[in-house]
Design an enzyme around this catalytic site. Structure first.
Site, PDB file in Angstrom:
ATOM      1  N   GLU A 221     -32.580 -48.910  72.686  1.00  0.00           N
ATOM      2  CA  GLU A 221     -32.384 -47.708  73.511  1.00  0.00           C
ATOM      3  C   GLU A 221     -31.677 -46.629  72.701  1.00  0.00           C
ATOM      4  O   GLU A 221     -31.083 -46.892  71.660  1.00  0.00           O
ATOM      5  CB  GLU A 221     -31.597 -48.036  74.780  1.00  0.00           C
ATOM      6  CG  GLU A 221     -30.468 -49.027  74.604  1.00  0.00           C
ATOM      7  CD  GLU A 221     -29.348 -48.562  73.709  1.00  0.00           C
ATOM      8  OE1 GLU A 221     -28.652 -47.610  74.080  1.00  0.00           O
ATOM      9  OE2 GLU A 221     -29.168 -49.168  72.641  1.00  0.00           O
TER      10      GLU A 221
ATOM     11  N   HIS B 136     -30.858 -51.783  68.159  1.00  0.00           N
ATOM     12  CA  HIS B 136     -30.801 -51.494  69.584  1.00  0.00           C
ATOM     13  C   HIS B 136     -32.057 -50.746  70.023  1.00  0.00           C
ATOM     14  O   HIS B 136     -32.423 -49.752  69.396  1.00  0.00           O
ATOM     15  CB  HIS B 136     -29.564 -50.650  69.906  1.00  0.00           C
ATOM     16  CG  HIS B 136     -28.273 -51.360  69.693  1.00  0.00           C
ATOM     17  ND1 HIS B 136     -27.063 -50.887  70.141  1.00  0.00           N
ATOM     18  CD2 HIS B 136     -27.988 -52.530  69.066  1.00  0.00           C
ATOM     19  CE1 HIS B 136     -26.094 -51.726  69.810  1.00  0.00           C
ATOM     20  NE2 HIS B 136     -26.639 -52.736  69.152  1.00  0.00           N
TER      21      HIS B 136
ATOM     22  N   CYS C 294     -29.345 -57.514  68.499  1.00  0.00           N
ATOM     23  CA  CYS C 294     -28.070 -57.426  67.799  1.00  0.00           C
ATOM     24  C   CYS C 294     -27.366 -58.787  67.773  1.00  0.00           C
ATOM     25  O   CYS C 294     -27.857 -59.723  67.164  1.00  0.00           O
ATOM     26  CB  CYS C 294     -27.222 -56.327  68.424  1.00  0.00           C
ATOM     27  SG  CYS C 294     -25.947 -55.677  67.325  1.00  0.00           S
TER      28      CYS C 294
END
Length: 459
Positions: A401, A399, A281
């Site tokens: 996760e 991301h 990110c």
């Protein structure tokens, strides 16, 4: 009325609340009802398309400076479990929903979402036509907005919106970064997730993580991949990081305009080539800027848990979780190396052309040699990942996760460990096998598969 009837009525009727106003800088106004703290807030309006995980969204530090609209119509139905929080307190400026649930029902719930928002001072509004609001932002782009439970009228609020500051040029990462180095390990993992996730392995890698607004679940992902993590402030000099003798450096997610986070990308410029680096990110943007790339502001950003991304190295499509409003301009990294880009020497504006070719193109960067495009957003053809071929480093815009979102990109933590071990091609991993590795049920399901295979062999 019987006591039972009173209890049923109490838990199925919304409490009385005051009115609230949402005003956008172009003059668009939405009226609604307050469902959080009282007061007034200003920020950039944005929207998240996730179907669940509202608490993770609300506590994601990357939303600093923003008023977040949730597109799923009912929010708060399973309440609040603080083990799901991504930071100690929310960083967003305000929250907009269609329908807020004031009486949640879930075995993990500790409080209702409205009560949590009030305790954290987060201003929120419900009874808003969020479909109309999201269509407006998609058509007209992100803009400043104001949310108020105390404005006398919309015109009064609108004047304050137009006088408010833009997030462009504002270093919001410094507002959510840690103030001093801190460690994160197995003892910091939430007990509430132990029923689903296996115990983390013994730590094998010493990782320094730049905290530009890191989500707690990202640190958990590193620990579960076998890392001992030291999180440091966003502006920590490179020499102080190297003094910690890291096996690798991780660059976290974070809010706002990457051009304003200068101390981080200047430090990254010194770290690249000296230690393996993995960025996500904002961290991906920091690596891009360290290489001299340009960053553009997207019209309305990517935020949600359903963004399709093609891994050009494996040909697999990952459904990813994203939260960003700025993006790498891939051609600005350098000229294409035709011999390593399928014979193509001219850049395409829409990176989905590389998906159609089945090629992961390589550019020649003036600072760090060859850099390869590894991931492309299939919705709009923007860059989603790069890999440095002459120094040990890679990054992605999304991301890895699931907080909230899918687990397709979990393999990136494994890829980082491969990078620290010096293995080449660490991004070309079987994501289907990797995503099961950390779950408690993986052992059970594996045993079932083995028994099925044994049965077929005897048949």
């Amino acid at each position: 009325m019987s006591i039972l009837s009173q209890q049923l009525l109490q838990h199925t009727t919304k409490p009385a609340s005051s009115g609230a106003i949402l005003a956008l800088e172009d003059g668009t106004v939405f009226q609604g009802m307050s469902c959080g703290a009282e007061g007034e807030a200003f920020g950039e309006i944005c929207f998240n398309t996730s179907l669940e995980g509202y608490l993770e969204v609300i506590t994601d530090p990357s939303y600093a400076g923003q008023i977040v609209t949730l597109t799923y119509p009912q929010v708060g139905n399973y309440g609040v479990n603080r083990g799901d929080c991504q930071a100690d307190r929310p960083a967003l400026r305000g929250l907009v929903v269609r329908d807020m649930c004031h009486a949640p029902s879930n075995w993990r719930s500790e409080a209702s979402l409205p009560d949590y928002l009030r305790s954290q001072g987060v201003i929120a509004i419900e009874d808003v036509d969020t479909r109309a609001l999201v269509r407006h932002v998609r058509d007209h782009g992100a803009m400043r907005a104001g949310l108020s439970t105390c404005a006398a009228d919309a015109d009064e609020l609108l004047a304050r919106v137009r006088a408010s500051a833009s997030i462009v040029g504002d270093n919001l990462a410094r507002t959510v970064s840690c103030a001093a180095p801190r460690t994160f390990g197995a003892n910091d993992l939430p007990a509430s997730k132990a029923f689903a996730l296996k115990e983390p392995p013994r730590p094998r890698f010493n990782v320094v993580a730049y905290d530009c607004g890191v989500k707690r679940s990202i640190l958990e992902g590193l620990v579960r991949a076998g890392c001992r993590v030291t999180a440091v402030p966003w502006d920590t000099p490179a020499d102080e990081v190297l003094a910690l003798a890291p096996d690798g450096v991780f660059l976290s997610n974070g809010p706002g305009d990457p051009d304003a986070v200068d101390a981080t990308y200047l430090a990254v410029r010194e770290l690249l080539g000296k230690v393996p680096v993995f960025g996500i990110c904002l961290g991906h943007q920091m690596m891009s800027k360290a290489a001299g790339a340009a960053i553009e502001k997207l019209k309305f950003g990517h935020r949600g848990g359903n963004h399709p991304v093609m891994n050009l190295l494996t040909g697999r499509v990952e459904i990813t979780a994203q939260n960003h409003g700025f993006n790498l301009v891939f051609p600005s990294l350098g000229a294409l190396v035709a011999a390593e880009s399928g014979g193509v020497s001219a850049h395409d504006g829409d990176l989905r052309a590389w998906v159609r070719r089945g090629v992961a193109p390589v550019v020649r960067n003036e600072r760090f040699g060859r850099i390869r495009l590894t991931h492309v957003n299939l919705n709009d053809g923007t860059a989603e990942g790069i890999e440095f071929l002459d120094v040990p480093a890679f990054s992605v815009q999304y991301h890895p996760e699931a907080s909230p979102g899918p687990t397709d990109a979990h393999y990136l933590f494994t890829a980082f460990t491969g990078l620290m071990e010096g293995r080449q091609g660490s991004l070309a991993i079987d994501i289907a096998a990797d995503r099961l590795a950390g779950w408690a049920f993986a052992r059970t399901s594996g045993a079932i598969v083995e028994r099925q295979e044994e049965g077929e062999a005897h048949a």
